[in-house]
Design an enzyme around this catalytic site. Structure first.
Site, mmCIF file in Angstrom:
data_model
loop_
_atom_site.group_PDB
_atom_site.id
_atom_site.type_symbol
_atom_site.label_atom_id
_atom_site.label_comp_id
_atom_site.label_asym_id
_atom_site.label_seq_id
_atom_site.Cartn_x
_atom_site.Cartn_y
_atom_site.Cartn_z
ATOM 1 N N HIS A 431 -6.415 2.436 -2.464
ATOM 2 C CA HIS A 431 -5.712 3.513 -3.160
ATOM 3 C C HIS A 431 -5.647 3.276 -4.664
ATOM 4 O O HIS A 431 -5.871 2.183 -5.173
ATOM 5 C CB HIS A 431 -4.307 3.701 -2.577
ATOM 6 C CG HIS A 431 -3.365 2.549 -2.790
ATOM 7 N ND1 HIS A 431 -2.591 2.407 -3.928
ATOM 8 C CD2 HIS A 431 -3.054 1.489 -2.000
ATOM 9 C CE1 HIS A 431 -1.843 1.326 -3.834
ATOM 10 N NE2 HIS A 431 -2.115 0.743 -2.678
ATOM 11 N N CYS A 450 -2.260 -3.689 0.864
ATOM 12 C CA CYS A 450 -3.300 -2.691 0.606
ATOM 13 C C CYS A 450 -4.108 -3.072 -0.633
ATOM 14 O O CYS A 450 -3.715 -3.932 -1.415
ATOM 15 C CB CYS A 450 -2.679 -1.312 0.421
ATOM 16 S SG CYS A 450 -2.099 -0.577 1.969
#
Length: 539
Positions: A431, A450
């Site tokens: 992301h 992440c």
């Protein structure tokens, strides 16, 4: 007296199997009753092992290894010769298994004994083939966060490889056929030869070294650069422009700030000995075996190398895009796991649904003190309705907190303005991030697991290019809309979250990185327990 190297002695002993094969041809009649007895023994010996029994049933329990024909002899010889070379692949010596097989084959005089020997050879072959093809360790049992599914082949597939191909060719097809594996093996041999000659010599003394300096420390630096093949042999004693260029190349190969100055991180990397680098290469070879997928990593795929803090797109094995990455911070529950999956879609202007671990461990303590803290996050009940903060949250603990937390889309959203989804049980994805300043750091381990990307828009354009004449326009139109929007990828893209402290470039340069999570150290200890050693000078 001249000593015969252990490997060549072992290979010479393997040739005695030719005598075994000739004896069988001379001594074994071809009567149907005797053939049936051998086949019956094979059938009995494979009972309880369905994968092995299935292979032999399909061939009428005919022997693959213990026959009296030339083909069986060639298979036996090829297998034992391949077993004799396991240390070249950074695997334990297979000498014990070779000795046991030779003893069993020599003792197999009756058809019943030959049938048992047949199955014993098949079992030994399967153990060897799986080690060479997919590694000797179960990754998740060594390091919890290695969630990789190792692509083990079935017994039937491995045995058919030998049955359907010239034996020596079949043995060569077992190890990974990737360029990376070949280059790592070449680096292994290079390091072993260097270590056998004394390694890289004395370490560089503590201090700071830069262009224009001279003295004993600079001479030690010069000698080490020469030994590492970064500098051509020279008698010059000063830190000149040639040495400066050599230092910059070393820094680039080790993920350091490229400034030609030796001190701090560069000095520490310079003084890592060749044995330690060889351990990194052997671990990388085991890791490459874990990823020896039958169809490769994918015609188009994404690799994220965690210790390198980089994400890359490859098309037909050629690098087509790369960007810096931030990975999970060191410590429990934050380190990025290793696994492979398929990217299916991207979400433009995403909401951030706060993971439960962050809710109860980080936000709940703040809310208990001040119910209006973290005001940029919505608190919702099980029906998605916003919760009135005025009632407070002091009555809740980590187990009893009944609410969810969500950050709506926006420029300050924790996920930035796009996330790339490859749905997985670990809730890990790639992301954007509003914290762009983090990409200026060399060591970028800050996230909750992440992968944050420095150039997410450019990645989106690359991923959309195969399905849109105007990928940038498509993405930007969704972005300007401000609403959460999903764009499906017409062709899913494999994503591989990897961990390599030793890896190579297409031009053959070997790169080394710091073992940031300590995973390679744990793998090396497990390899040692399994019987792997540095084998200096023996490969």
């Amino acid at each position: 007296m001249t000593m015969t190297p252990p490997r060549f002695a072992l290979l010479r002993r393997v040739t005695c199997l030719a005598c075994f094969g000739l004896a069988l041809v001379a001594a074994t009649p071809r009567a149907d009753a005797q053939i049936s007895l051998l086949q019956q023994t094979v059938a009995e010996a494979t009972m309880g092992d369905e994968s092995l029994a299935s292979f032999y049933r399909d061939r009428g329990f005919e022997p693959l290894w213990a026959g009296a024909d030339a083909a069986s002899l060639e298979r036996r010889s090829a297998l034992l010769a391949a077993m004799a070379q396991t240390t070249a692949h950074g695997l334990p010596s297979w000498q014990g298994e070779i000795d046991a097989l030779l003893a069993e084959l020599r003792a197999a005089q009756t058809l019943t004994e030959r049938g048992r020997a047949e199955v014993a050879v098949s079992r030994a072959y399967l153990k060897f083939a799986r080690a060479l093809q997919t590694g000797i360790l179960e990754p998740g049992r060594v390091v919890r966060d290695i969630r990789r599914e190792v692509p083990y082949r079935s017994a039937d597939e491995l045995l058919m490889l030998v049955a359907d191909n010239p034996p020596r060719s079949a043995m060569r097809k077992l190890s990974p056929a990737t360029r990376e594996y070949a280059r790592l093996m070449r680096e292994k041999f290079t390091l072993e030869r260097r270590i056998a000659r004394g390694g890289w010599g004395p370490q560089v003394p503590s201090g700071k070294y830069e262009r224009g300096m001279s003295g004993p420390g600079v001479i030690a630096l010069r000698n080490r650069l020469i030994a590492m093949d970064y500098l051509a042999p020279t008698a010059r004693a000063g830190f000149d422009s040639t040495m400066h260029d050599a230092v910059e190349l070393f820094q680039a190969d080790h993920g350091l700030i490229v400034d030609g100055i030796v001190g701090g991180d560069t000095l520490r990397a310079m003084n890592v000995d060749a044995d330690e680098r060889l351990r990194s290469v052997l671990v990388a070879m085991e890791r490459e075996r874990w990823m020896n997928l039958p169809g490769g990593l994918g015609k188009r795929h994404i690799r994220v190398n965690l210790p390198e803090f980089m994400a890359r797109v490859y098309d037909d094995d050629k690098l087509t895009f790369e960007t810096r990455a931030v990975i999970g911070a060191r410590g429990d529950d934050r380190e990025s796991p290793e696994f492979s999956d398929e990217m299916e879609h991207m979400v433009v202007n995403p909401s951030w649904y706060v993971p439960r671990s962050i809710v109860v461990n980080e936000y709940l303590p703040l809310l208990r003190q001040n119910p209006y803290s973290v005001g940029h996050i919505e608190i919702t009940d099980s029906r998605g309705r916003r919760v009135n903060r005025a009632a407070g949250f002091s009555q809740y603990g980590p187990q009893s907190f009944p609410f969810s937390m969500r950050q709506p889309p926006g420029p300050k959203n924790a996920l930035g303005q796009v996330k790339f989804m490859f749905p997985n049980r670990y809730n890990i994805y790639l992301h954007d991030t509003p914290s762009q300043h983090l990409f200026a750091d060399d060591v970028r381990a800050y996230s909750h697991g992440c992968i944050r990307l420095d150039d997410p828009y450019d990645l989106a354009y690359v991923l959309l290019a195969p399905q849109s004449d105007d990928p940038k326009g498509l993405f930007q139109s969704r972005l300007r809309g401000g609403r959460e929007s999903r764009i499906d990828l017409e062709t899913h893209v494999p994503v591989h979250l990897m961990y390599r402290t030793a890896y190579t470039t297409p031009k053959g340069h070997v790169q080394y990185r710091h073992d940031i999570y300590g995973r390679d150290a744990a793998i090396w200890r497990a390899l040692e327990r399994a019987g792997v050693s540095l084998e200096v000078g023996r490969s």
